[in-house]
Design an enzyme around this catalytic site. Structure first.
Site, mmCIF file in Angstrom:
data_model
loop_
_atom_site.group_PDB
_atom_site.id
_atom_site.type_symbol
_atom_site.label_atom_id
_atom_site.label_comp_id
_atom_site.label_asym_id
_atom_site.label_seq_id
_atom_site.Cartn_x
_atom_site.Cartn_y
_atom_site.Cartn_z
ATOM 1 N N HIS A 182 43.220 38.529 29.297
ATOM 2 C CA HIS A 182 42.258 37.433 29.456
ATOM 3 C C HIS A 182 40.851 37.981 29.181
ATOM 4 O O HIS A 182 40.544 39.117 29.537
ATOM 5 C CB HIS A 182 42.348 36.857 30.877
ATOM 6 C CG HIS A 182 41.613 35.566 31.011
ATOM 7 N ND1 HIS A 182 40.249 35.525 31.146
ATOM 8 C CD2 HIS A 182 42.043 34.278 30.987
ATOM 9 C CE1 HIS A 182 39.874 34.249 31.207
ATOM 10 N NE2 HIS A 182 40.940 33.476 31.115
ATOM 11 N N GLU A 189 41.977 31.761 23.112
ATOM 12 C CA GLU A 189 40.950 31.279 24.021
ATOM 13 C C GLU A 189 39.580 31.725 23.507
ATOM 14 O O GLU A 189 39.137 32.845 23.809
ATOM 15 C CB GLU A 189 41.168 31.855 25.418
ATOM 16 C CG GLU A 189 42.497 31.496 26.030
ATOM 17 C CD GLU A 189 42.422 31.477 27.554
ATOM 18 O OE1 GLU A 189 42.626 30.406 28.128
ATOM 19 O OE2 GLU A 189 42.122 32.512 28.151
ATOM 20 N N SER A 240 38.277 25.108 28.313
ATOM 21 C CA SER A 240 37.827 23.763 28.698
ATOM 22 C C SER A 240 38.784 22.679 28.215
ATOM 23 O O SER A 240 38.353 21.588 27.841
ATOM 24 C CB SER A 240 36.395 23.511 28.216
ATOM 25 O OG SER A 240 35.513 24.465 28.790
ATOM 26 N N GLY A 257 42.357 26.687 32.820
ATOM 27 C CA GLY A 257 41.680 27.279 33.973
ATOM 28 C C GLY A 257 41.287 26.207 34.975
ATOM 29 O O GLY A 257 42.086 25.755 35.789
ATOM 30 N N GLY A 258 40.038 25.766 34.888
ATOM 31 C CA GLY A 258 39.475 24.833 35.866
ATOM 32 C C GLY A 258 40.354 23.623 36.148
ATOM 33 O O GLY A 258 40.549 23.239 37.313
ATOM 34 N N GLU A 316 38.149 37.549 30.597
ATOM 35 C CA GLU A 316 37.428 38.024 31.797
ATOM 36 C C GLU A 316 37.857 39.441 32.146
ATOM 37 O O GLU A 316 37.042 40.247 32.610
ATOM 38 C CB GLU A 316 37.670 37.043 32.961
ATOM 39 C CG GLU A 316 36.914 35.731 32.728
ATOM 40 C CD GLU A 316 37.563 34.500 33.338
ATOM 41 O OE1 GLU A 316 38.413 34.633 34.238
ATOM 42 O OE2 GLU A 316 37.218 33.384 32.898
ATOM 43 N N GLY A 347 35.496 27.834 30.533
ATOM 44 C CA GLY A 347 34.706 27.474 31.708
ATOM 45 C C GLY A 347 33.336 26.921 31.368
ATOM 46 O O GLY A 347 32.473 26.798 32.250
ATOM 47 N N ASN A 387 45.924 28.768 35.027
ATOM 48 C CA ASN A 387 45.373 30.063 35.427
ATOM 49 C C ASN A 387 44.405 29.791 36.571
ATOM 50 O O ASN A 387 43.299 29.323 36.348
ATOM 51 C CB ASN A 387 44.649 30.705 34.227
ATOM 52 C CG ASN A 387 43.929 31.989 34.606
ATOM 53 O OD1 ASN A 387 44.166 32.560 35.673
ATOM 54 N ND2 ASN A 387 43.043 32.453 33.729
ATOM 55 N N TRP A 388 44.868 30.065 37.777
ATOM 56 C CA TRP A 388 44.034 29.756 38.959
ATOM 57 C C TRP A 388 42.853 30.710 39.098
ATOM 58 O O TRP A 388 41.943 30.467 39.858
ATOM 59 C CB TRP A 388 44.882 29.801 40.232
ATOM 60 C CG TRP A 388 45.938 28.728 40.329
ATOM 61 C CD1 TRP A 388 46.195 27.731 39.422
ATOM 62 C CD2 TRP A 388 46.893 28.546 41.391
ATOM 63 N NE1 TRP A 388 47.237 26.956 39.862
ATOM 64 C CE2 TRP A 388 47.685 27.426 41.061
ATOM 65 C CE3 TRP A 388 47.152 29.218 42.592
ATOM 66 C CZ2 TRP A 388 48.712 26.967 41.892
ATOM 67 C CZ3 TRP A 388 48.180 28.766 43.409
ATOM 68 C CH2 TRP A 388 48.945 27.650 43.063
ATOM 69 N N LYS A 389 42.918 31.833 38.404
ATOM 70 C CA LYS A 389 41.876 32.874 38.506
ATOM 71 C C LYS A 389 41.710 33.303 39.965
ATOM 72 O O LYS A 389 42.684 33.342 40.699
ATOM 73 C CB LYS A 389 40.553 32.379 37.905
ATOM 74 C CG LYS A 389 40.718 31.786 36.509
ATOM 75 C CD LYS A 389 39.415 31.657 35.799
ATOM 76 C CE LYS A 389 39.620 30.920 34.488
ATOM 77 N NZ LYS A 389 38.470 31.006 33.612
HETATM 78 C C1 PEP Z 1 41.016 30.266 31.135
HETATM 79 O O1 PEP Z 1 40.323 30.939 31.862
HETATM 80 O O2 PEP Z 1 42.089 30.718 30.721
HETATM 81 C C2 PEP Z 1 40.534 28.939 30.773
HETATM 82 C C3 PEP Z 1 41.040 28.363 29.720
HETATM 83 O O3 PEP Z 1 39.580 28.394 31.578
HETATM 84 P P1 PEP Z 1 38.966 26.898 31.481
HETATM 85 O O4 PEP Z 1 40.115 25.968 31.238
HETATM 86 O O5 PEP Z 1 38.333 26.669 32.815
HETATM 87 O O6 PEP Z 1 37.984 26.902 30.365
#
Ligand code: PEP
Length: 249
Positions: A94, A166, A212, A233-234, A96, A172, A9-11
Site C-alpha cells: 500500500h 491505486e 476515493s 478505504g474510507g 502508505e 483519501g 481496507n480499514w487502515k
Molecule cells: C486505500 O487506502 O486503499 C484507499 C483506496 O483509500 P480511499 O478509498 O479512502 O481513497
C-alpha cells in the site's frame, strides 16, 4: 475467467469492538454478492473477525505482514501468523506503507513471497504520485513497481496475486481517477502481465481500482473491461456505504 472483487481496507481505524460491530453488520447485509468480498482489518481484529465471518461470503485480509518468516523482530506480524487467524489475503505495498514505512521493492518482494509460501493471496498495490502523473510517467512507475516486487514470481505463484491500482493522488483525497484514466492504466498493467506471463494468466488476473472509490462512482469504474473491482478505504468503514459499492456489480 477472472473474479470481480470488492475489498475494504480499514487502515488504522476501529477499535476491536467497533470492528466487530462493523463485521457483524456486513455479515447481516451482504448475502449473495455478485463479486468476491474481502475486508482488510488491523492485525488485532483478524482472528475475531475471521471467526465471525466464517460461513459468510466475506473473506478477511491483513493490511500488511512482515518481511521475515519469524524471529527477533519485535512488534512485527508474520505471514504465518496472519494465516493462522483465518485470514486468506494480505494487502502488500500500500502506498502508505511505501511512503511512511520505507517499504522498498525488495522488502515488498520478500513479503509477497512469504505471503504466498504461507497460503495467503497478496493484494499487491501499485500507483504513481501526483508529480509522476503530471510528468506523464505513470506507466513507467507502475511497470517498475511490478517488475521490482512481483515479476520474479513463477507463473503459478503470480496466478494467486490480486493487483490493486491505486493512484496515490486519489487515495483519501476525494479525487478519483476518471474511468478512462483508470481503464488506461489497468489495460497497461494487464499488458505487462501478458508480456511476462502470457495471455491466459493476464486474463485471469483481477485488477482492482483504489482511490476515493465510493457508491457514486463505483459503477462507472467497474463498467470498464479491465477494472475488476475496487480496493476501498474510507467508504469501507460504514457497512451501508461498502454494501452500495458491492452492489455496483
Ligand atoms: C486505500 O487506502 O486503499 C484507499 C483506496 O483509500 P480511499 O478509498 O479512502 O481513497
Amino acid at each position: 475467467m477472472r473474479k470481480n472483487i470488492v475489498a475494504g481496507n480499514w487502515k488504522m481505524n476501529k477499535t476491536l469492538q467497533e470492528g466487530v460491530a462493523l463485521a457483524t453488520e456486513l455479515k447481516s447485509i451482504v448475502k449473495n454478492p455478485n463479486c468476491d468480498v474481502i475486508v482488510g482489518t488491523p492485525f488485532i481484529h483478524l482472528a475475531t473477525v475471521a471467526e465471525l465471518l466464517k460461513g459468510s461470503p466475506i473473506a478477511v485480509a491483513a493490511e500488511n505482514c512482515a518481511d521475515h518468516a519469524s524471529g527477533a523482530y519485535t512488534g512485527e506480524v508474520s505471514a504465518a501468523m496472519v494465516k493462522s487467524t483465518g485470514a486468506s489475503y494480505v494487502i502488500i505495498g500500500h502506498s502508505e506503507r511505501r511512503a511512511y514505512y520505507g517499504e522498498t521493492y525488495a522488502i515488498l518482494k520478500e513479503k509477497v513471497q512469504l505471503a504466498l509460501a504461507n497460503g495467503l493471496r497478496p493484494i499487491f498495490c501499485v500507483g504513481e504520485v501526483k508529480e509522476e502523473r503530471e510528468a506523464g510517467r505513470q506507466n513507467e512507475v507502475v511497470k517498475a513497481q511490478l517488475e521490482g516486487s512481483l515479476f520474479g514470481l513463477t507463473a503459478e505463484e503470480f496466478a494467486k496475486v490480486v493487483i490493486a491500482y491505486e493512484p496515490v493522488w486519489a487515495i483519501g483525497t476525494g479525487l478519483t481517477a476518471t474511468p478512462e484514466q483508470a481503464q488506461e492504466m489497468h489495460s497497461h498493467i494487464r499488458g505487462l502481465v501478458a508480456a511476462k506471463y502470457g495471455r491466459e494468466i493476464a486474463d485471469g488476473c483481477s485488477i482492482l481500482y483504489g482511490g476515493s472509490c465510493n457508491a457514486k462512482n463505483a459503477a462507472s469504474l467497474f463498467a470498464n473491461p479491465d477494472i475488476d473491482g475496487g480496493l476501498i478505504g474510507g467508504a469501507s468503514l460504514k457497512a451501508e456505504d461498502f454494501k452500495a459499492i458491492i452492489d455496483a456489480f
